[in-house]
Design an enzyme around this catalytic site. Structure first.
Site, mmCIF file in Angstrom:
data_model
loop_
_atom_site.group_PDB
_atom_site.id
_atom_site.type_symbol
_atom_site.label_atom_id
_atom_site.label_comp_id
_atom_site.label_asym_id
_atom_site.label_seq_id
_atom_site.Cartn_x
_atom_site.Cartn_y
_atom_site.Cartn_z
ATOM 1 N N HIS A 118 -2.476 -0.991 15.157
ATOM 2 C CA HIS A 118 -1.524 -0.999 14.050
ATOM 3 C C HIS A 118 -0.121 -0.722 14.567
ATOM 4 O O HIS A 118 0.096 0.256 15.279
ATOM 5 C CB HIS A 118 -1.901 0.063 13.008
ATOM 6 C CG HIS A 118 -1.036 0.007 11.785
ATOM 7 N ND1 HIS A 118 -0.472 1.121 11.220
ATOM 8 C CD2 HIS A 118 -0.637 -1.044 11.034
ATOM 9 C CE1 HIS A 118 0.241 0.748 10.154
ATOM 10 N NE2 HIS A 118 0.156 -0.547 10.019
ATOM 11 N N HIS A 119 0.805 -1.619 14.234
ATOM 12 C CA HIS A 119 2.221 -1.422 14.557
ATOM 13 C C HIS A 119 3.027 -1.426 13.274
ATOM 14 O O HIS A 119 3.432 -2.493 12.808
ATOM 15 C CB HIS A 119 2.743 -2.558 15.442
ATOM 16 C CG HIS A 119 2.206 -2.544 16.844
ATOM 17 N ND1 HIS A 119 2.316 -3.637 17.670
ATOM 18 C CD2 HIS A 119 1.579 -1.573 17.562
ATOM 19 C CE1 HIS A 119 1.771 -3.336 18.851
ATOM 20 N NE2 HIS A 119 1.306 -2.097 18.807
ATOM 21 N N GLU A 120 3.223 -0.263 12.689
ATOM 22 C CA GLU A 120 4.183 -0.188 11.581
ATOM 23 C C GLU A 120 5.561 -0.073 12.222
ATOM 24 O O GLU A 120 5.829 0.879 12.945
ATOM 25 C CB GLU A 120 3.887 1.029 10.692
ATOM 26 C CG GLU A 120 4.902 1.264 9.597
ATOM 27 C CD GLU A 120 5.152 0.029 8.714
ATOM 28 O OE1 GLU A 120 4.234 -0.362 8.003
ATOM 29 O OE2 GLU A 120 6.262 -0.532 8.766
ATOM 30 N N HIS A 160 2.206 -7.701 7.927
ATOM 31 C CA HIS A 160 2.462 -7.246 6.556
ATOM 32 C C HIS A 160 3.977 -7.160 6.333
ATOM 33 O O HIS A 160 4.727 -6.860 7.261
ATOM 34 C CB HIS A 160 1.820 -5.884 6.314
ATOM 35 C CG HIS A 160 0.352 -5.983 6.043
ATOM 36 N ND1 HIS A 160 -0.262 -5.329 5.007
ATOM 37 C CD2 HIS A 160 -0.618 -6.703 6.660
ATOM 38 C CE1 HIS A 160 -1.558 -5.627 5.000
ATOM 39 N NE2 HIS A 160 -1.807 -6.448 6.003
ATOM 40 N N GLU A 161 4.374 -7.428 5.108
ATOM 41 C CA GLU A 161 5.801 -7.390 4.696
ATOM 42 C C GLU A 161 6.693 -8.386 5.445
ATOM 43 O O GLU A 161 7.907 -8.254 5.445
ATOM 44 C CB GLU A 161 6.403 -5.970 4.842
ATOM 45 C CG GLU A 161 5.818 -4.946 3.939
ATOM 46 C CD GLU A 161 4.636 -4.220 4.564
ATOM 47 O OE1 GLU A 161 3.689 -3.900 3.830
ATOM 48 O OE2 GLU A 161 4.652 -3.987 5.783
ATOM 49 N N GLU A 190 -3.660 -2.658 -2.005
ATOM 50 C CA GLU A 190 -3.087 -1.301 -1.966
ATOM 51 C C GLU A 190 -2.442 -0.924 -3.301
ATOM 52 O O GLU A 190 -2.442 0.243 -3.688
ATOM 53 C CB GLU A 190 -2.066 -1.186 -0.835
ATOM 54 C CG GLU A 190 -0.872 -2.095 -1.010
ATOM 55 C CD GLU A 190 0.053 -2.146 0.219
ATOM 56 O OE1 GLU A 190 -0.386 -1.782 1.308
ATOM 57 O OE2 GLU A 190 1.199 -2.556 0.048
ATOM 58 N N GLU A 216 6.293 -8.556 -3.142
ATOM 59 C CA GLU A 216 5.260 -7.675 -3.689
ATOM 60 C C GLU A 216 5.499 -7.364 -5.165
ATOM 61 O O GLU A 216 5.673 -6.203 -5.555
ATOM 62 C CB GLU A 216 5.164 -6.407 -2.840
ATOM 63 C CG GLU A 216 4.657 -6.744 -1.443
ATOM 64 C CD GLU A 216 4.471 -5.529 -0.551
ATOM 65 O OE1 GLU A 216 4.588 -4.395 -1.043
ATOM 66 O OE2 GLU A 216 4.228 -5.724 0.645
HETATM 67 C C1 NOJ Z 1 2.077 -1.316 3.951
HETATM 68 C C2 NOJ Z 1 0.882 -2.103 4.335
HETATM 69 O O1 NOJ Z 1 0.672 -3.180 3.469
HETATM 70 C C3 NOJ Z 1 -0.289 -1.170 4.341
HETATM 71 O O2 NOJ Z 1 -1.483 -1.884 4.551
HETATM 72 C C4 NOJ Z 1 -0.062 -0.123 5.387
HETATM 73 O O3 NOJ Z 1 -1.125 0.781 5.334
HETATM 74 C C5 NOJ Z 1 1.230 0.620 5.124
HETATM 75 N N1 NOJ Z 1 2.304 -0.291 4.947
HETATM 76 C C6 NOJ Z 1 1.591 1.555 6.254
HETATM 77 O O4 NOJ Z 1 1.922 0.826 7.392
#
Ligand code: NOJ
Ligand code: CA
Length: 717
Positions: A412-414, A482-483, A507, A169
């Site tokens: 969503h799974h953070e 993501h990431e 973002e 990033e």
């Molecule tokens: C980073 C992600 O790219 C973003 O889309 C997300 O909202 C946040 N993390 C929180 O999980």
């Protein structure tokens, strides 16, 4: 159905020290490989010019003799392939896979070990990988270093990211290879690529885009499986790149067990930048689809309870104020809500209504589950729960409400990069999704990785991301990660892994901004490996509009946001702004509502990395065309022949272009919309503003449709 035209000619030759040559089917690429003084090398030329000068091959093994010297080229096996395979979704529905191949057996008499290198030459470049055959003298080993070099011998202009074992990033630095060190230092782009390296080492990431000497070169990898991500050490004096595999935190680069292979190293080359974007070499080097029934994989657009957490309007993922979720607090109903939790039932219903009204398939909801209060996950064994909602998020009620409106909720799974815990919860999390009507998940790996021994791009994590995609397929779940480590075309094999972020997305427009030319570089870099969830569609670009203290400004005109649905290809495409923004610019929103996410053909009309990209795509099944263009800070004039249209058909074109006085900084929301009849002989002349772009829909029309309608004017703005 696969149409396979296979031509196999296997030839085994015994050779000794001579060079072995391989040519691409169109004879424009020539590869040579040989051993000199016991060291294996290769070279590559394109249209008679050397692109890769003598470059080393080989492997260093921890605590053992490496397979890098005292080697002999023992024999080669050759074959060719010309087949066409069908994509499940993509920029095109059929892909030609045409190459000449040479499998080279290198042998080290002193260790009696064999190291194979499989080279494939396509009409657009080279792929090669190492293969470790099963053998008595190499049962299992730890990789110390891969020694692959790319000896460029020319000071190309690079579009480069600094090396980093955890993230991509960053903004791109555009500079000559010899100037990258100075430029990175100027921008304080310190990075972890230095870890374990001698001071002064310079590391860049792939996909690396190079331009110069009349050539465009892209270096990346394909099919990254059970191996560490490849970054590149840059010797900026001799202009040589060398593989720098992402280690785990012990410094080990991979645990390998023959038979096994490295990923393919890819070098895509052309004298026309458009060919780089049109290349399917990376997909071709991946294994065919492993999912038998793909009927449940459905590309889609989705809105989300998301941008309101970024745009300064004060909404949040958490339900209560930190520090609430102290270890030991497990009952969220006992917490006092802070009142700005975005994922509340009423708000989610508002998004469902909006999606239903405008024909958008999905609604992503972030912040629905327990764990967001204090996000010090690295110090906890468990942070997030993937089967427990906050008290104000009615899982069952929302499932039924969404279903009644024909809308799908996107999960969503953070994970906060706690991959170890995600592995533990994964089956329960996926079952929870299935039980509650979710068929797609956006995963996230923010923060430092647990296991604490790992980096985001080391072998263990590479395996984790793929495991999640495979497991999700068992539950018929689509994945947008993501990431995670940047993609390498694995979406061919696992087409339920629709998209990834793995670069600086929209973002960042709310967190300091992306450079104006960012979206003219990403397709040449990050997107070479696969679709990106860039989250386009921001209409309210100046965030001070929300009076929330966020004074960032997205560096784009409104029209360019429309174009990104074409130029940033993804089968899972977000409609990222809040509903109010789309209601305020309802006429421009029509384009986002219409634009498809799956294509039969794509044609790059104009492209120059860092300057502009214009692409025309033909929608799957309908034959309608959509064109998008994104340009840098200098603006750009496009004079486009619509000769890609069917010559026997008339179409109605709607053009969304920057107004004459538009500018990303001073006047981003100024646009014109022009509509008229076009055919294959039409020409359009459009000027894009600084940081601007345009979008066109070109829809097939009957005689009755076009009756009384004027031809589209040639000059649009
Ligand atoms: C980073 C992600 O790219 C973003 O889309 C997300 O909202 C946040 N993390 C929180 O999980
Ligand atoms: Ca530029």
């Amino acid at each position: 159905m696969k149409k396979i035209l296979m031509l196999i000619a296997i030839l085994v030759t015994s050779l000794g020290a001579a060079a072995e040559e391989l040519m691409s089917p169109n004879r424009q690429f020539v590869l040579n490989t040989y051993c000199k003084d016991g060291i294996p090398y290769y070279t590559l030329s394109y249209k008679g010019r050397v692109v890769i000068h003598q470059s080393r091959l080989g492997m260093d093994i921890k605590n053992e003799r490496g397979m890098k010297d005292n080697m002999e080229l023992q024999s080669v096996e050759r074959q060719s392939k010309d087949e066409t395979w069908n994509t499940v979704w993509g920029e095109q529905s059929a892909v030609r896979n045409n190459y000449n191949e040479m499998l080279v057996h290198f042998y080290q008499p002193s260790s009696t070990r064999q190291l194979d290198v499989r080279f494939r030459l396509f009409d657009d470049g080279l792929g090669f990988r190492y293969e470790f055959p099963e053998q008595q003298t190499l049962r299992k080993f730890v990789l110390k270093n891969e020694l692959t070099e790319f000896n460029l011998g020319f000071d190309y202009t690079a579009f480069a990211l600094p090396g980093d074992y955890d993230t991509q990033e960053f903004t791109y630095t555009t500079a000559r290879l010899s100037q990258l060190r100075t430029e990175f230092t100027k921008q304080s782009l310190a990075h972890k690529g230095y870890e374990g390296k001698a001071e002064g080492d310079l590391v860049v990431q792939t996909p690396l885009m190079l331009k110069g000497n009349g050539l465009y070169i892209n270096i990346h990898e394909a099919a990254l499986v059970d191996y560490a991500c490849m970054e590149l050490d840059l010797d900026d004096r001799n202009l040589v790149l060398t593989s720098n595999l992402v280690p785990d935190k012990q410094g080990d680069k991979g645990y390998l067990l023959p038979f096994c292979t490295s990923p393919w190293r890819t070098v895509i080359v052309s004298d026309d930048a458009r060919d780089i974007l049109a290349s399917r070499l990376i997909l071709n080097l991946n294994e065919p689809c492993k999912i038998a029934d793909t009927s449940w994989i459905k590309p889609m657009k989705f809105v989300g309870v998301w941008w309101e957490m970024f745009n300064g309007s004060g909404m949040s993922w958490s339900y209560a104020d930190a520090p609430f979720a102290k270890p030991g607090i497990t009952d969220y109903t006992k917490l006092k809500p802070h009142g700005h939790h975005a994922a509340n039932t009423a708000n989610v219903k508002r998004y469902i209504d909006f999606a239903a009204k405008h024909g958008i398939e999905g609604v992503l909801v972030e912040g629905w589950n327990e764990g967001w209060e204090d996000w010090e996950a690295y110090w906890r064994n468990r942070q997030f729960r993937f089967d427990r909602a906050y008290p104000d998020f009615d899982v069952d009620g929302l499932h039924k409400y969404a279903a009644s409106k024909g809308v799908q909720l996107v999960m969503h799974h953070e994970t906060s990069a706690n991959a170890a815990d995600y592995d533990v919860q994964l089956d329960r999390a996926l079952q929870f999704m299935v039980d509650n009507g979710y068929h797609a998940v956006k995963t996230g790996y923010c923060g430092q990785v647990i296991p604490r021994s790992e980096n985001h791009s080391s072998q263990w994590m590479v395996n984790h991301y793929l495991h999640v995609a495979e497991r999700a397929a068992d539950y018929k779940v689509m994945v947008d990660s993501h990431e995670a480590v940047r993609p390498t075309g694995l979406c061919r094999t696992w087409p339920n892994w629709l998209a990834q972020e793995s670069a600086r997305g929209t973002e960042f427009e709310a967190m300091g901004g992306n450079p104006v030319d960012h979206t003219t570089i990403l397709p040449f870099t990050r997107l070479m490996g696969g679709p990106m969830d860039y989250t386009p569609g921001i209409f309210q670009t100046d965030l001070s509009y929300y009076n929330g203290g966020n004074h960032n400004k997205a560096r784009t005109t409104l029209c360019r946001q429309l174009a990104l649905y074409l130029t940033m290809y993804s089968p899972m495409q977000m409609v990222a702004d809040v509903p109010e923004s789309y209601e305020r610019f309802a006429d421009a929103f029509e384009f986002i509502k219409q634009v498809p996410v799956d294509w039969d053909h794509s044609q790059y009309l104009e492209a120059e990395p860092g300057d502009y990209i214009t692409v025309a795509r033909c929608a799957k099944h309908t034959g309608d065309w959509y064109v998008g263009s994104t340009v840098d800070e200098n603006g750009h004039r496009s004079v486009l022949k619509l000769n890609f249209l069917d010559p026997h058909t008339q179409y109605i074109a709607t053009v969304y272009a920057d107004a004459k006085d538009a500018n990303w900084d001073t006047n981003p929301q100024a646009y014109v919309i022009k509509k008229g009849v076009v055919d294959a002989k039409s020409v359009v002349d459009i000027t894009s503003a600084s940081g601007g772009g345009f979008a066109i829909s070109i829809v097939k029309a009957s005689k009755a449709d076009v009756k009384g309608m004027k031809a589209l004017p040639r000059r649009i703005n």
